[in-house]
Design an enzyme around this catalytic site. Structure first.
Site, PDB file in Angstrom:
ATOM      1  N   ASP B 404       1.066  -1.001   0.129  1.00  0.00           N
ATOM      2  CA  ASP B 404       0.138   0.049  -0.008  1.00  0.00           C
ATOM      3  C   ASP B 404       0.857   1.255  -0.133  1.00  0.00           C
ATOM      4  O   ASP B 404       2.117   1.200   0.064  1.00  0.00           O
ATOM      5  CB  ASP B 404      -0.597  -0.302   1.262  1.00  0.00           C
ATOM      6  N   LYS B 405       0.624   2.313  -0.416  1.00  0.00           N
ATOM      7  CA  LYS B 405       1.275   3.707  -0.026  1.00  0.00           C
ATOM      8  C   LYS B 405       1.152   4.241   0.869  1.00  0.00           C
ATOM      9  O   LYS B 405       2.141   4.679   1.758  1.00  0.00           O
ATOM     10  CB  LYS B 405       1.059   4.000  -1.610  1.00  0.00           C
ATOM     11  N   PHE B 726     -17.295  13.453   5.811  1.00  0.00           N
ATOM     12  CA  PHE B 726     -16.419  12.793   4.531  1.00  0.00           C
ATOM     13  C   PHE B 726     -16.767  12.117   4.798  1.00  0.00           C
ATOM     14  O   PHE B 726     -17.065  11.198   5.033  1.00  0.00           O
ATOM     15  CB  PHE B 726     -14.351  12.970   5.114  1.00  0.00           C
ATOM     16  N   ARG B 794      -0.862  15.686  -1.578  1.00  0.00           N
ATOM     17  CA  ARG B 794      -2.102  14.627  -1.508  1.00  0.00           C
ATOM     18  C   ARG B 794      -2.461  16.509  -1.454  1.00  0.00           C
ATOM     19  O   ARG B 794      -2.467  17.877  -1.128  1.00  0.00           O
ATOM     20  CB  ARG B 794      -2.267  14.642  -0.495  1.00  0.00           C
ATOM     21  N   ASP B 876      -4.986   5.830  -4.339  1.00  0.00           N
ATOM     22  CA  ASP B 876      -4.509   7.130  -4.837  1.00  0.00           C
ATOM     23  C   ASP B 876      -4.621   7.237  -6.233  1.00  0.00           C
ATOM     24  O   ASP B 876      -4.448   6.662  -6.463  1.00  0.00           O
ATOM     25  CB  ASP B 876      -3.058   8.242  -4.255  1.00  0.00           C
ATOM     26  N   ARG B 992      -5.542   4.002  -7.756  1.00  0.00           N
ATOM     27  CA  ARG B 992      -6.837   4.429  -7.832  1.00  0.00           C
ATOM     28  C   ARG B 992      -7.823   2.853  -7.998  1.00  0.00           C
ATOM     29  O   ARG B 992      -8.651   2.395  -8.099  1.00  0.00           O
ATOM     30  CB  ARG B 992      -7.294   4.736  -9.354  1.00  0.00           C
ATOM     31  N   LYS B 998      -7.575  -5.163  -5.625  1.00  0.00           N
ATOM     32  CA  LYS B 998      -5.851  -4.791  -5.066  1.00  0.00           C
ATOM     33  C   LYS B 998      -5.839  -6.676  -4.292  1.00  0.00           C
ATOM     34  O   LYS B 998      -5.168  -7.256  -5.303  1.00  0.00           O
ATOM     35  CB  LYS B 998      -6.074  -4.155  -3.320  1.00  0.00           C
ATOM     36  N   ASP B1018      -1.362  -0.965   5.606  1.00  0.00           N
ATOM     37  CA  ASP B1018      -2.147  -0.886   7.143  1.00  0.00           C
ATOM     38  C   ASP B1018      -3.368  -0.088   7.415  1.00  0.00           C
ATOM     39  O   ASP B1018      -3.589   0.090   8.481  1.00  0.00           O
ATOM     40  CB  ASP B1018      -1.014   0.442   6.810  1.00  0.00           C
ATOM     41  N   ASP B1022      -6.681  -1.963   2.923  1.00  0.00           N
ATOM     42  CA  ASP B1022      -5.395  -3.235   2.699  1.00  0.00           C
ATOM     43  C   ASP B1022      -5.708  -4.550   3.221  1.00  0.00           C
ATOM     44  O   ASP B1022      -5.228  -5.793   3.481  1.00  0.00           O
ATOM     45  CB  ASP B1022      -4.078  -3.004   3.166  1.00  0.00           C
TER      46      ASP B1022
END
Lengths: 360, 1416
Positions: B404-405, B726, B794, B876, B992, B998, B1018, B1022
């Site tokens: 993951d990033k 959000f 970001r 992302d 994305r 994934k 994390d 994921d």
């Protein structure tokens, strides 16, 4: 599945926080110990098989083995051994024994031989059997050690040689005892046409522990009463307490022929120690050269399993019998080790040359 | 009433109905409808004392091997086939199962103790008898009880919040125990539940609660409360207090227990570790089948042999013993029985102790990994957590890593970097500089603490910006002071009461202190002055949008405010001052007072600190400060704890005090203390801190109101009308507030640029110039956004909208309806939110940096060198991901990067075809390049011949692909092409991508390429990826515990992966693989001795070795050394493994344990057993040797051989090894001597009496024991010696390296590595190129330092493609053109409409990025 590891962690997080009811629990740091064991940094010896360490080991092993091998071969060669196959020489008897109904008919035969040289030292007399699978699994277990120790036995592995149909127990029970070698072999020294029986020792041939610990006669005032209520095994000619007519103490379960027979041999071809030459009179140094005769009372049938019977006279050396194999093994492996040492040296030298060339 | 309840219960079968327990005293318990629900007593143990044996045995029988051995042991009870005494043959399996049972029991007992501890924690439950809350244990809590909770208490069960001491009915929770998130969460009393404000009386509670059945979803909970008058009150997760969380900031809360014990959400979520089967175990199971085959063959030989042997006799020989009835078996039947006997005899060929040994070894390995100090994170006080206990060795075989990033590669610590307002970019150069410095500062934190003591006197004013940061660091309370690992004290938690609390909740200084951009700051102040001097709300356009921008930053969030002195105490009431009326004069007065105070106190503090020496902590200083500057005579509290401000002033003249300082002093003097912000996402906090830097300070927040202090010092309190939180679908959040002065209703929205840009107001209404201006701003902002993204920032867009009262009322009605809805509330809420967030006015945009974690580039480089393919799967956006990839060296400057995008939102058959051809085209291109590259490398390579075919050239391609394209690939079955392409790529980035994608990617690679995969992540997104991979690694960071809960190993930093894989992985693999092989060898070589004997005993199943000694041989004499070996052996030292990552390939290619090594080992085992049998046989041939006297040397010899074999394999000899090795032999002899001396008739019918004693007095025995192991091990030793001479494998070289002295070692490692690099085909190594090379490798974020030309080159083209892509996708595809609607940047280069320009670059040795982007 739950593991205590994760549960511990869960509880850690639970109790870490301040709880007014159980009080603030000061939580020690979860940092692992910085010990050599836990950090896998224990002092260690790391052997490496580099030419420097390998070559000496090869050469040393080789040298040691070669030296040892020569000694062993020499000592094996010093052993004198004479072996006679008497199953052919007593063909009449063996034919007689093929029919088991003739079991009580006696049959004798004799084997003559000449010793060209003296056999010096302790001379051991063996009987040898070929193709007799004493190591057969069901045969091996067909015995009762407890009975041989003089105890009363209810349960044993002796079946079907435990009792007769009438319920009389066999003494000793089991297939091993039942099939006991029962030839008698006497050695005569033919001196000036008179045959002198070579004096032999019947006792002291078996292991001391066998004779004194493992085998015991049932307790009674005499042997025959001790074995009262039992019967001899079906193949036997005489009951167990009459095995040795000459020596009362060599009777019953402690009879050494029985003891030796009961120690089942490892292979189908084997020998068992029968007698030792008693070193008195003219046999004080061993067997002198001359003509000898084995007088054999032929009782043990071997033809039905294509077996053969031998009688063997042999001396011993510190390294055992006349078998030179161990010596040969040492010599061969010593040679092999030395050779591989040379091979590795050669490769090493060649590589080193190449490497220097390579680096240039 | 009760009947009603029952009726209702039937009606809602999948609902839970709860009423108060209080009407039902102890007598009427039977009528209580709650009695069916679980109590709060938890029991995680599997067994009780009574059920342990049956249950444990039952469970052990789930293992096939155990059944096998039990069946064989039972078979032994059948008289015709038994090989041993039946009773004895049960022993091994009993011992094995007993060991397993003891292990299970021990674990269970520990669980029991932990359970007990938890069950006996206390809490307060309302008791009807005593009319008060009485203390009870957790386990006594029942559903329907009323529980009173106090501040900092852990919640014992899932409780519906009915009362809170907070006047707003809010209760704060810390959910760190549950999900690891340390920020506070708000829970509020069930909306509309009347008894607020008055004290809650449980006895009057007559409502019935109807809610859903227990489930494990931590974020969903729905239900309603039915009042006696049948009025329903709805509630959701916002009112549920979850077990395991902690109450914060709330004095008391009362609630009714909804779920208890195992039905709580926390317990339902806790599944414990998973049990996976490792690769070695899979391989091993296959080999066990080979062993079964071998066993079958051997048994067949025995059976046939016995049949023939028996058939040979015309008459039954005396040694063929009939059965009990005197009957003999026919040869065929005897053969058949013999087959079974042989199975019993040779059963050990299947290594009985292997499974339990492996389990023990893995426990040991896990223990050692768990205790590695290098994998311990001091900040979080967390060592590595090994959750899966049985896949340690898989760590050594990883071929693909999916990462993951955010939060994994990056820290997930958001730092405000730059912003653009009204189309003007403020680059925040100073801030950037600060961040650059930060790392160095952070390293020697302690030095700064000391430094601070001696430099408290005035400092140079130019250095104030940096100085401020350094000095506030030890003083500031809200920082997570770096805990010094080997330091004297952990100087964390200054002035905090519960010092055990983890610090993660608070932002570190790096996030907090934003150095404002000078230009922007001036503008803000100008704007502020204008508002000050002129009438407050007549000002220029820019100043409005500036103000609005910062107001939006400060308001539009869900950040909680607390003060530094009371870390967890929420600030709800604005400080009691009226600073709006402050004049400049007053400011001067304050300022002077401050100056005096600060001078005196700083003096005293430096004095005292020097008195007390270094031990005088920063905390004391600060308390001192706080005590001194208390309140001035105006009643204005000015307890500023920031010494630096005063020093700054101390050095300057009062008269020359600049405007800057005036404002600063005002700001600071009116601050009660420092504020701490606790945000749900780190971005939010970063923005609030940014606003604070420009003096727009968020002072307090309640659900109804939010107070902001303006630069003028005015406190503005906004009424919050709505907060639209959000969510990942809308990708934005909004707050609706009423401006306190204009009374306008303003909507502030912030969100992803892609979303906000589409929602901007159509500029039709405004006049033309304004429209133009808007358009220009929009364009400029977009440009800035692109450049932010290029820098890996970001981006967030800030927008606002002013509503008129009618529109708002209309909307508010909708909203209220939606909130009241029960069924599809979520959808309705979403709809209303979307309805509101339209026609926005763009205010500006921000760029937040997600900083790379420490050591990420290094780790990635090392892992790549180790031959691991690293993929980044992130949600992302592409630009950010690509740039992070560059900065963490996942992509190299020289790499050609292919980008495949699908802009087309509808995935049709057409686009599938396009995608296919696109993939093919790219693949072709890659392959072509391969061909071109090869000769080039030869030309450039330093070593012309040595790097021939042996080294595969590493691919120099990168692939960037987005989620939509992935979808097309999966749907159209283009996996093959995709994989073919990725195989050529050095790294792959999937942007994305959804969590599902994934995991699909991971599964695809795993399934199709049959490789070992590792996923690391994390966040909750994921989890699926972590579960899909062979090894899942969770990072226990800031994003919660879901990833950790799903993982096999949980680490706290990405860099730990390096040691975990390269060292522990390698070791565990090497150890276990060698141990497994050894076990096979050991059993085969030992069992074969028995088999060879069958040829000499008529295949009758005899054994020459006493059965007890046989059992003990495996169980005791030869069991310890391999176990120790499996836990402790180190073939290469950790340092060498880390410095030579290539060593990892050993495990990757399964070099130690594969079919060939297995077969070789088997052959060796056969050879050794032949030697161990036939040397004694030939020695004792034709002698009077008896069976056990023959078996005894064989047993001894094979023991020595097997142990010496182990010794040859062992690469590390510690004292432990030596002791176990020698101990095993000594134990064998002692056991044999004792056993042979004591057992006269104890073990009928076999009788090994006095064998050993007699043998020990026989020289032949010693001679045999000397020579046989030598012969048996000579070949193996020879091979090893040859390998040592040749130094063939890298492992051996590394072992030799270990022995070298330090300096030489480094030199050799360098040599090895450099050779590898040249051979692996980095094309630029010629001396002339070193400069460019050095540049490209030393860059952390290369783009930042690159010449703008190159940077723009890349991104210009990028933007071009982006913009054209939409056009082409919108337009219909023409049949005349190749179905690749991509834009050709360099049309002359190739006709495939694929851009790529690396070939030329190679020749120039340039480090320019070459990119080909293909967009559908």
């Amino acid at each position: 599945r739950y593991s205590s590891f994760s549960r511990r962690q869960e509880l850690d997080t639970l109790t870490k926080v301040h709880n007014p009811l159980i009080g603030t629990k000061t939580h020690p740091s979860r940092c692992p110990d910085n010990s050599a064991f836990k950090q896998q940094k224990l002092p260690a010896w790391k052997p490496q098989l580099t030419p420097a360490t390998v070559l000496p080991s090869f050469f040393l092993t080789g040298a040691f083995c070669l030296a040892m091998g020569v000694c062993l071969i020499l000592s094996a060669n010093s052993v004198r051994e004479i072996q006679f196959d008497y199953s052919d020489k007593c063909s009449d008897c063996s034919k007689l024994r093929e029919n088991s109904s003739n079991w009580n008919k006696e049959c004798h035969c004799s084997v003559n031989f000449t010793l060209k040289e003296d056999i010096l030292g302790d001379v051991f007399m063996y009987y040898g059997l070929q193709n007799f699978y004493q190591n057969h699994r069901r045969y091996v277990i067909s015995r009762s050690d407890a009975q041989l120790l003089g105890r009363n036995v209810n349960k044993s592995y002796c079946a079907p040689f435990t009792t007769y149909h009438n319920g009389t127990p066999m003494a000793p029970c089991g297939a091993i005892a039942n099939s006991m070698f029962n030839d008698t072999i006497d050695l005569f020294y033919n001196l000036n046409s008179s045959a002198i029986q070579v004096p032999v020792l019947k006792t002291g041939n078996s292991w001391w522990t066998d004779k004194n610990v493992k085998f015991r006669n049932p307790k009674s005032y005499n042997l025959s009463s001790a074995f009262a209520g039992t019967a001899r095994p079906p193949y036997w000619h005489k009951p167990v307490y009459l095995l040795d007519k000459e020596d009362e103490r060599n009777n019953g379960y402690v009879n050494e022929d029985l003891i030796i027979w009961m120690r089942v041999s490892a292979f189908a071809t084997f020998r068992n120690l029968y007698r030792r030459v008693k070193r008195i009179r003219q046999f004080a140094d061993g067997l002198p050269a001359g003509n000898y005769t084995f007088r054999i009372s032929y009782n043990f049938p071997v033809t039905k399993f294509k077996g053969r019977k031998h009688v063997i006279l042999s001396t011993v050396a510190w390294s055992g019998g006349s078998n030179p194999f161990l010596g040969i093994a040492y010599v061969v492996s010593g040679t092999a080790a030395t050779l591989t040492g040379f091979v590795i040296t050669a490769i090493h030298l060649k590589l080193r040359k190449k490497k220097t060339f390579f680096q240039k | 009433y009760l009947k009603k309840v029952k009726k209702r219960k039937k009606k809602y079968e999948n609902k839970r109905v709860i009423i108060s327990n209080l009407p039902f005293g102890s007598k009427k318990q039977k009528e209580n409808p709650n009695r069916y629900y679980d109590s709060n007593k938890i029991k995680t143990t599997k067994y009780t004392i009574l059920t342990f044996f049956p249950k444990n045995i039952y469970e052990q029988f789930h293992r096939f091997a155990n059944i096998y051995f039990v069946v064989i042991a039972l078979l032994n009870f059948v008289p015709v086939v038994n090989a041993f005494q039946p009773e004895v043959s049960v022993i091994p399996i009993c011992v094995i199962m007993a060991i397993t049972a003891i292990k299970d029991a021990w674990e269970d007992f520990r669980r029991y103790k932990l359970d007990k501890e938890i069950n006996h924690m206390g809490c307060y439950i309302y008791s009807r008898e005593e009319h008060a809350y009485v203390e009870k244990c957790w386990k006594d809590v029942r559903v329907g009880d009323f529980v009173q909770l106090q501040c900092n208490e852990t919640i014992p069960a899932d409780i519906l919040l009915l009362y809170s001491s907070d006047q707003n009915g809010i209760c704060h929770l810390e959910t760190a125990n549950l999900d690891g998130e340390t920020n506070l969460k708000q829970r509020h009393v069930v909306m509309g539940f009347s008894s607020q404000n008055t004290l809650f009386e449980p006895e009057f509670f007559q409502n019935t609660i109807i809610c859903e059945m227990p489930n494990n979803d931590l974020n969903k909970f729905k239900g309603y409360m039915e009042q006696p008058n049948h009025e329903r009150i709805g509630f959701n997760i916002e009112s549920l207090l979850l077990r395991g969380c902690t109450i914060r900031n709330t004095e008391a809360a009362i609630g009714i227990v909804i779920y208890a014990g195992h039905e709580t959400k926390a317990m339902l979520n806790n599944n414990g570790p998973r049990y996976k089967r490792s690769k070695i175990e899979r391989r091993m199971n296959m080999d066990i089948f080979l062993c079964v085959g071998l066993l079958f063959m051997m048994c067949l030989v025995g059976a046939v042999g016995h049949g023939i042997w028996t058939g040979n006799f015309s008459e039954y020989p005396p040694y063929d013993v009939p059965d009990e009835n005197g009957n003999f078996l026919s040869p065929v039947l005897a053969g058949f029985y013999m087959f079974l006997t042989m199975i019993i005899l040779l059963q050990v060929l299947i290594p009985i102790s292997l499974y339990v040994s492996i389990e023990l070894v893995k426990l040991g390995q896990v223990f050692l990994i768990h205790n590695d100090i290098d994998l311990y994170d001091e900040e979080a006080d967390l060592p590595i957590q090994c959750r899966a206990l049985n896949i340690t060795e898989d760590l050594g075989q990883i071929q693909y890593i999916f990462s993951d990033k955010t939060g994994t590669l990056t820290e997930n610590k958001m730092v405000f970097r730059r912003c653009t307002v009204d189309g003007i970019e403020y680059s925040h150069q100073e801030n950037a500089r600060r961040l650059e410095n930060h790392k160095d500062l952070d390293l020697d934190d302690e030095d700064f603490a000391k430094f601070q003591h001696f430099t408290l006197p005035p400092m140079n004013i130019e250095r104030q910006a940096t100085y401020k940061q350094t000095t506030t660091k030890p003083l500031g309370r809200c920082q997570s002071a770096r805990a010094h690992f080997q330091g004297h004290t952990r100087n964390r938690s200054l002035g905090r009461r519960d010092s055990n609390q983890s610090q993660v909740a608070f932002s570190s200084t790096i996030e907090k202190d934003v150095t404002p951009d000078r230009r922007l700051l001036r503008r803000v102040r100008e704007a502020a002055l204008q508002t000050e001097n002129l009438s407050p709300f007549i000002h220029t356009k820019t100043s409005t949008s500036l103000t609005d921008f910062f107001l939006a930053l400060a308001i539009c969030n869900t950040v909680l405010v607390s003060t530094a002195t009371e870390p967890r105490q929420r600030v709800t009431v604005p400080p009691p001052i009226k600073p709006s009326g402050i004049t400049l004069e007053k400011i001067h007065q304050i300022f002077q007072r401050l100056k005096l105070a600060s001078l005196s106190q700083s003096f005293s503090s430096s004095q005292s600190s020097s008195d007390l020496g270094a031990s005088f902590s920063a905390k004391n200083t600060e308390e001192h400060l706080a005590a001194l500057d208390c309140c001035d005579n105006d009643g204005n509290c000015c307890a500023s704890g920031r010494g630096d401000e005063f020093q700054g002033k101390g050095s300057t003249d009062i008269g020359s005090a600049s405007l800057d300082e005036v404002f600063k002093s005002v700001t600071n003097s009116s601050l009660p203390t420092d504020f701490c912000y606790e945000a749900e996402s780190p971005d939010e906090a970063a923005l609030v801190y940014a606003a604070q830097a420009y003096s727009f300070t968020l002072v307090s927040r309640t659900p109804e109101q939010v107070t902001v202090r303006l630069p003028q010092g005015t406190l503005l309190t906004f009424d919050i009308l709505y907060t639209l939180g959000f969510d990942s679908v809308r990708k934005r959040m909004s707050v609706v507030v009423r401006h306190p002065l204009t009374k306008e209703i303003v909507v502030y929205t912030k969100g992803a640029d892609s979303v906000i840009m589409d929602l901007l107001e159509d500029s039709a209404t405004a006049d033309i110039s304004a429209e133009k201006r808007m358009k220009r701003i929009k364009e400029k902002t977009q440009k800035h956004l692109d450049s932010y993204a290029r820098d890996g920032l970001r981006t967030l867009c800030i927008a606002k909208k002013v509503l008129n009262e009618d529109d708002f009322q209309k909307w508010a009605n909708f909203r209220r309806e939606a909130e009241a809805a029960i069924d599809n509330r979520d959808e309705l809420l979403m709809e209303t939110a979307q309805h509101l967030e339209t026609k926005l006015t763009l205010l500006g945009a921000t760029g937040i940096e997600d900083r790379l974690q420490d050591g990420v580039p290094d780790t990635i480089a090392a892992l790549r060198e180790a031959g691991v393919q690293i993929w980044v799967l992130t949600g992302d956006k592409q630009e950010t991901a690509v740039n992070i990839a560059y900065s963490c060296k996942l992509l190299n400057q020289r790499d050609t990067v292919f980008t495949i995008n699908t802009e087309n939102k509808t995935t049709s058959v057409f686009s599938q075809e396009t995608c296919e051809s696109l993939l093919n085209l790219t693949l072709e291109e890659v392959r072509k390049n391969y061909e071109v590259e090869k000769p080039q490398r030869k030309f450039f390579g330093i070593i012309p011949t040595s790097c021939s075919a042996s080294e595969a050239p590493s691919p120099e391609f990168g692939l960037v692909i987005d989620g939509r394209t992935l979808n097309v690939i999966f749907q159209a079955g283009l996996e093959e092409q995709f994989l073919a392409l990725t195989k050529h790529c050095r790294s792959v980035l999937c942007c994305r991508s959804t969590p599902l994608q994934k995991s699909m990617v991971v599964k695809l690679i795993r399934r199709k390429l049959k490789v070992m995969t590792l996923s690391i992540g994390d966040g909750a997104n994921d989890v699926s990826m972590i579960q899909a991979a062979d090894v899942g690694i969770g990072i226990s960071g800031q994003e919660g515990m879901q990833a950790v809960m799903a993982s096999d190993f949980a680490i706290s930093r990405f860099k730990h992966l390096k040691k975990l894989l390269l060292v522990h992985g390698h070791w565990c693999y090497a150890r276990l693989a060698k141990m497994v092989i050894y076990f096979f060898y050991k059993n085969v070589s030992y069992v074969n001795l028995l088999f060879w004997y069958q040829f000499f005993c008529g295949f009758s199943g005899s054994t020459m070795i006493d059965y007890w000694q046989m059992i003990f041989f495996n169980l005791f004499f030869t069991s310890m050394p391999p176990l120790l070996f499996g836990v402790l052996d180190r073939d290469v030292s950790a340092e060498t493994l880390l410095s030579l990552p290539k060593l990892y390939k050993n495990g990757q290619n399964s070099e130690i344990y594969k079919l060939s090594t297995f077969i070789i080992t088997m052959l060796d085992a056969f050879y050794q057993s032949l030697i161990c049998f036939f040397v004694p046989y030939l020695t004792y041939k034709d002698s009077d040797i008896d069976m056990f006297s023959f078996g005894n040397p064989i047993n001894t010899i094979s023991l020595l051989t097997i142990l010496l074999h182990q010794a040859l394999e062992m690469k590390t000899w510690t004292l432990f090894h030596l002791v176990t090795m020698v101990g095993s032999v000594v134990f064998y002899f002692i056991f044999s001597l004792i056993y042979n001396a004591t057992c006269v008739v104890c073990n009928p019918p076999t009788n090994p009496y006095w064998i050993m004693e007699r043998q020990l007095s026989d020289p032949t025995f010693y001679l045999l024991c000397l020579i046989t192991p030598v012969i048996a091990l000579l070949p193996r030793f020879f091979i090893f010696a040859l390998q040592g001479t040749f130094g063939a494998s890298l492992i051996l070289k590394a072992q030799q390296l270990d022995k070298l002295p330090k300096g030489q070692q480094d030199l050799e490692i360098q040599k090895l590595r450099s050779r590898k690099q040249t051979t692996s085909g980095a094309p630029v190594v010629s001396p002339g190129d070193t400069e460019t090379r050095g540049l490209s490798t030393s860059d952390v974020n290369p783009l930042r330092k690159e010449t703008p030309e190159e940077g723009y080159y890349f991104f210009n083209r990028w933007a071009e493609e982006e913009s054209t892509a939409t056009d082409s996708s919108a337009g219909p595809f023409s049949g005349h053109y190749p179905p690749v609607p991509s834009r050709v940047t360099n049309p002359g280069q190739n006709s495939g409409k694929l851009t790529k320009d690396n070939t030329n670059n190679f020749n120039h040795g340039s480090h320019r990025r070459s990119v080909s982007a293909v967009t559908l």
